[in-house]
Enzyme design. Structure first.
Site, PDB file in Angstrom:
ATOM      1  CD  GLU A   1      -3.385  80.340 -24.862  1.00 20.69           C
ATOM      2  OE1 GLU A   1      -3.756  79.936 -25.849  1.00 20.69           O
ATOM      3  OE2 GLU A   1      -2.537  81.319 -25.798  1.00 20.69           O
TER       4      GLU A   1
ATOM      5  CD  GLU B   1       1.892  85.220 -25.734  1.00 24.79           C
ATOM      6  OE1 GLU B   1       1.265  85.245 -26.811  1.00 24.79           O
ATOM      7  OE2 GLU B   1       1.761  84.209 -24.328  1.00 24.79           O
TER       8      GLU B   1
END
Ligand code: G3I
Length: 383
Positions: free
Chosen positions: A162, A267
């Site tokens: 991220e 995910e």
């Protein structure tokens, strides 16, 4: 025309006869990992209780259906390295032992993130900010100690997680502020030194958005230009019933593949509950109202919603199998609905239904939908 209903019919017969002789569904369901196209790993994120073997519902599901595992939390910096001179490896050791025992592809998540990193990483003993050389030394020690410990046993690492804003520019995290823009390259360099055989990934969310994806592919190009190893780009795949569009997933996988790296869905889950602007706000009353109004299915998911979720998962997996040459892995973020992080996000205390198994460990219509798409893709490639 091919008969698309026989797998469901066969499965129905198998379940009926299995029940007659006292076998459970889990014994006869097709294993997702066996149905997947060759080369596509089917993974799942494990909580500490699960990799410790303490979740009796999850355990048979994990060992039967998955050939890859990711640690949901235990390899994050704050857990594995809570203080400058203290590492805590026991839970992670058990996670890696679990994967080794079951011959799974083990993914380490994650070496560098702006969250779940102790504030003390960025400060000296007196609390004042440290400079580039000191922080680089800490990053090197962290990565070399963690990756080095599991050299040859953890097969791939989410090296950086991220790092991007939604517009594709670099997030102004402490890492970037103190180290400068090459911090991503440094993390990949240290990881490769610690285990030259491990696969290394850049991982982020919302890469179905073109601007953010361009940022991720820029990172890949920059790493390659420096001669550094980068094997894949992970899109987390925290998706909704109506977002993102299959066409956008398709574009994402095509562009990642064209950049010369593998795509990983790292995910995956599908949130079935509404979201709106109140969920992030500081207004506590508005947040409570949001929870009360959007906790739509506190007791059970209605049949119609189960079908909607199943159709959504089928659409998503059709895109994955269409790109199975460039998609290396699809990892679900949790085993059953009971332990999903989405029961606590964006606000604690809602009952969510984002995965393939229900709270009791029973396969949902979404499971059968995914199994069917995988099975059909195998038959199509065999013909
Ligand atoms: O283990 C403690 C427990 O002892 C304590 O009583 C409890 C009280 O809050 O907290 C427990 O820890 C929680 C932990 O999950 C384990 O359940 C933390 O508070 C909670 O913050 C933590 O949340 C995790 C979150 O990352 C942290 O940012 C979620 O489980 C995990 O699913 C989530 O995963 C992230 C990925 O790493 C990166 N991509 C997004 C994804 C979802 O946010």
């Amino acid at each position: 025309m091919r008969n698309r209903t026989w797998p469901a019919l066969l499965l129905g017969c198998a379940l009926a006869s299995a029940a007659a002789i006292g076998m459970s569904d889990a014994d006869v369901l097709p294993a997702l990992k066996a149905l997947a196209p060759r080369g596509l790993l089917i993974g799942v994120a494990l909580s500490q209780a699960q990799s410790d073997g303490k979740d009796a519902v999850a355990l048979p599901i994990v060992t039967r259906h998955f050939n890859s595992i990711t640690a949901e939390n235990i390899l994050k910096w704050e857990n594995v390295h809570p203080e400058t001179d203290r590492f805590v490896f026991e839970p992670a050791d058990r996670f890696v032992d679990f994967g080794g025992k079951h011959d799974m592809f083990i993914v380490g998540h994650t070496l560098l993130w702006h969250q779940q990193t102790p504030a003390s990483v960025f400060t000296g003993p007196d609390g004042s900010p440290i400079g580039r050389e000191a922080l680089l030394a800490r990053l090197r020690t962290h990565i070399q100690t963690v990756v080095g410990r599991y050299r040859g046993r953890v097969h791939g690492w989410d090296v950086v997680n991220e790092a991007l804003e939604e517009d594709g520019t670099l997030r102004n995290s402490k890492w970037r502020q103190i180290l400068g823009e090459d911090y991503i390259a440094k993390a990949f360099e240290f990881a490769h030194q610690a285990d030259p055989d491990a696969e290394l990934y850049y991982n982020d969310f919302n890469l179905t958005k073109a601007a953010k994806r361009a940022g991720a592919l820029r990172i890949v190009r920059q790493l390659k230009a420096r001669g550094l190893r980068v094997d894949g780009v992970g899109d987390q795949g925290h998706w909704l019933l109506a977002w993102p569009a299959p066409e956008d997933i398709d574009s994402m996988l095509a562009e990642i593949g064209a950049a010369g790296v593998k795509a990983h869905i790292t995910e995956l889950d599908v949130d079935v509950l509404p979201r709106d602007e109140r969920m992030y706000g500081a207004d506590l009353d508005a947040r409570k109202a949001f929870r009360a109004e959007t906790n739509l299915y506190p007791d059970a998911l209605p049949a119609g919603k189960h079908q909607e979720l199943a159709a959504r998962y089928a659409d998503i997996f059709k895109v994955f199998v269409a790109h199975s040459r460039s998609v290396a892995r699809v990892t679900f973020w949790g085993v059953t609905d009971r332990t999903s992080w989405l029961n606590n996000f964006p606000i604690p205390g809602r009952v969510n239904y984002p995965l393939l198994w229900d709270r009791a460990g029973q396969p949902k219509p979404a499971f059968h939908a995914v199994a069917r798409v995988l099975e059909e893709s195998r038959r199509d490639t065999a013909e």
